[in-house]
Design a protein around this motif. Structure first.
Motif, mmCIF file in Angstrom:
data_model
loop_
_atom_site.group_PDB
_atom_site.id
_atom_site.type_symbol
_atom_site.label_atom_id
_atom_site.label_comp_id
_atom_site.label_asym_id
_atom_site.label_seq_id
_atom_site.Cartn_x
_atom_site.Cartn_y
_atom_site.Cartn_z
ATOM 1 N N TYR A 170 0.838 -1.201 0.000
ATOM 2 C CA TYR A 170 0.000 0.000 0.000
ATOM 3 C C TYR A 170 0.874 1.253 0.000
ATOM 4 C CZ TYR A 170 -4.048 -2.855 1.410
ATOM 5 O OH TYR A 170 -5.053 -3.766 1.469
ATOM 6 N N PHE A 171 0.395 2.282 -0.676
ATOM 7 C CA PHE A 171 1.042 3.588 -0.696
ATOM 8 C C PHE A 171 0.143 4.565 0.048
ATOM 9 C CE2 PHE A 171 1.718 7.815 -2.475
ATOM 10 C CZ PHE A 171 3.090 7.932 -2.315
ATOM 11 N N PHE A 172 0.750 5.379 0.933
ATOM 12 C CA PHE A 172 0.018 6.382 1.706
ATOM 13 C C PHE A 172 0.710 7.729 1.577
ATOM 14 C CE2 PHE A 172 -0.508 2.326 3.865
ATOM 15 C CZ PHE A 172 -1.885 2.241 3.981
ATOM 16 N N THR A 173 -0.078 8.794 1.565
ATOM 17 C CA THR A 173 0.463 10.149 1.597
ATOM 18 C C THR A 173 -0.452 11.011 2.471
ATOM 19 O OG1 THR A 173 1.289 11.984 0.241
ATOM 20 C CG2 THR A 173 -0.701 10.882 -0.540
ATOM 21 N N PHE A 174 0.142 11.969 3.182
ATOM 22 C CA PHE A 174 -0.632 12.804 4.084
ATOM 23 C C PHE A 174 -0.037 14.204 4.140
ATOM 24 C CE2 PHE A 174 2.499 10.386 6.420
ATOM 25 C CZ PHE A 174 3.080 11.279 7.305
ATOM 26 N N ASN A 175 -0.897 15.197 4.440
ATOM 27 C CA ASN A 175 -0.503 16.607 4.464
ATOM 28 C C ASN A 175 -1.288 17.341 5.541
ATOM 29 O OD1 ASN A 175 1.069 16.841 1.794
ATOM 30 N ND2 ASN A 175 -0.815 15.804 1.229
ATOM 31 N N ALA A 176 -0.679 18.387 6.089
ATOM 32 C CA ALA A 176 -1.370 19.249 7.054
ATOM 33 C C ALA A 176 -0.678 20.602 7.090
ATOM 34 C CB ALA A 176 -1.384 18.627 8.440
ATOM 35 N N GLU A 192 2.952 26.853 8.425
ATOM 36 C CA GLU A 192 3.810 26.014 7.584
ATOM 37 C C GLU A 192 3.138 24.691 7.233
ATOM 38 O OE1 GLU A 192 6.783 26.821 6.195
ATOM 39 O OE2 GLU A 192 6.479 28.817 7.032
ATOM 40 N N HIS A 193 3.386 24.268 6.016
ATOM 41 C CA HIS A 193 2.836 23.022 5.487
ATOM 42 C C HIS A 193 3.841 21.892 5.693
ATOM 43 C CE1 HIS A 193 2.583 20.065 2.194
ATOM 44 N NE2 HIS A 193 1.293 20.164 2.403
ATOM 45 N N ALA A 194 3.352 20.695 5.952
ATOM 46 C CA ALA A 194 4.216 19.515 6.026
ATOM 47 C C ALA A 194 3.455 18.319 5.499
ATOM 48 C CB ALA A 194 4.670 19.251 7.463
ATOM 49 N N GLY A 195 4.162 17.420 4.873
ATOM 50 C CA GLY A 195 3.559 16.200 4.355
ATOM 51 C C GLY A 195 4.620 15.129 4.196
ATOM 52 N N ASN A 196 4.171 13.920 3.978
ATOM 53 C CA ASN A 196 5.083 12.815 3.768
ATOM 54 C C ASN A 196 4.338 11.697 3.064
ATOM 55 O OD1 ASN A 196 7.423 11.290 3.838
ATOM 56 N ND2 ASN A 196 7.710 11.475 6.041
ATOM 57 N N SER A 197 5.083 10.757 2.516
ATOM 58 C CA SER A 197 4.525 9.584 1.861
ATOM 59 C C SER A 197 5.300 8.368 2.321
ATOM 60 C CB SER A 197 4.652 9.705 0.336
ATOM 61 O OG SER A 197 3.963 10.827 -0.132
ATOM 62 N N VAL A 198 4.627 7.220 2.293
ATOM 63 C CA VAL A 198 5.287 5.983 2.698
ATOM 64 C C VAL A 198 4.628 4.812 1.983
ATOM 65 C CG1 VAL A 198 3.816 5.612 4.733
ATOM 66 C CG2 VAL A 198 6.123 4.682 4.704
ATOM 67 N N PHE A 199 5.439 3.808 1.678
ATOM 68 C CA PHE A 199 4.958 2.558 1.111
ATOM 69 C C PHE A 199 5.131 1.479 2.169
ATOM 70 C CE2 PHE A 199 5.835 -1.525 -0.789
ATOM 71 C CZ PHE A 199 4.716 -1.693 -1.588
ATOM 72 N N LEU A 200 4.063 0.718 2.439
ATOM 73 C CA LEU A 200 4.115 -0.327 3.467
ATOM 74 C C LEU A 200 3.491 -1.611 2.946
ATOM 75 C CD1 LEU A 200 2.758 1.741 6.502
ATOM 76 C CD2 LEU A 200 5.146 1.100 6.080
ATOM 77 N N GLU A 201 4.075 -2.728 3.308
ATOM 78 C CA GLU A 201 3.423 -4.012 3.074
ATOM 79 C C GLU A 201 2.615 -4.322 4.331
ATOM 80 O OE1 GLU A 201 6.157 -7.054 1.763
ATOM 81 O OE2 GLU A 201 6.024 -6.303 -0.286
ATOM 82 N N LEU A 202 1.314 -4.524 4.137
ATOM 83 C CA LEU A 202 0.404 -4.739 5.260
ATOM 84 C C LEU A 202 -0.178 -6.143 5.247
ATOM 85 C CD1 LEU A 202 -1.697 -1.432 5.136
ATOM 86 C CD2 LEU A 202 0.395 -1.888 6.431
#
Length: 188
Positions: free
Chosen positions: A107-113, A143-153
């Motif tokens: 799965y690929f996830f990305t988030f921002n705030a 200020e904006h921050a975000g990140n993405s991650v790929f995980l095997e679930l």
């Protein structure tokens, strides 16, 4: 079936035809390692494509997209979202604001705030309560921050966003500053 060969640039050599019922299909050489991995081998295995160019798939589709934190949050708290844009496969739980993997896979996830102007903030994506990826924003100017991650679930693994430090800002109107997206890339 009448077959006409056409060239599609980098995509490779494709065969397009019409069956006896007038249904159009496109065939591409395929051997389980990639859609064009065996073009030069003249393999007989074909993978059907629809006329729009996408592969006909029996693979499950799992994705979610949520936006707008429910309120201005201060750490330590799980983020809850006001709007669900997509919840294909039913993995997003609106009551707990977490993704529960319906099937094992990659799965690929990305988030921002956006941080509140009065403090720095750290937001983390957690898997079963354990931090997997973080985003950090500084003050004093939203200020904006975000990140993405790929995980095997594994099936039933839980993914959520948590505000670890500081506070985030969500616009009181229709604008969206906080978002969280995830989707299945492959099944294990």
């Amino acid at each position: 079936m009448a077959v006409t060969l056409i060239w599609m640039g980098l995509v490779g050599l494709l065969a397009m035809g019409v069956d006896s019922q007038g249904k159009s299909t496109v065939l591409t050489p395929y051997d389980e390692t990639g859609p064009l991995a065996n073009v030069s081998t003249n393999a007989t295995t074909k993978r059907p494509r629809d006329v729009m160019g996408g592969y006909l798939s029996t693979r499950p589709h799992v994705s979610f997209s949520v936006k707008m934190a429910t309120e201005k949050l201060t750490a330590v708290a799980r983020l809850h979202f006001q709007e669900v844009l997509t919840n294909t496969g039913g993995g997003w739980d609106t009551t707990t604001s977490e993704f529960l993997a319906p099937i094992a896979g990659g799965y690929f996830f990305t988030f921002n705030a956006v941080g509140d102007r009065t403090s720095d903030f750290t937001m983390s994506l957690t898997k079963n309560g354990v931090n997997q990826a973080s985003a950090y924003g500084t003050m004093p100017t939203f200020e904006h921050a975000g990140n993405s991650v790929f995980l095997e679930l594994k099936s039933l693994d839980k993914i959520s966003l948590e505000l670890q430090q500081g506070s985030i800002y969500e616009h009181p109107g229709n604008e969206t500053y906080t978002s969280f997206v995830g989707f299945l890339l492959y099944r294990l």
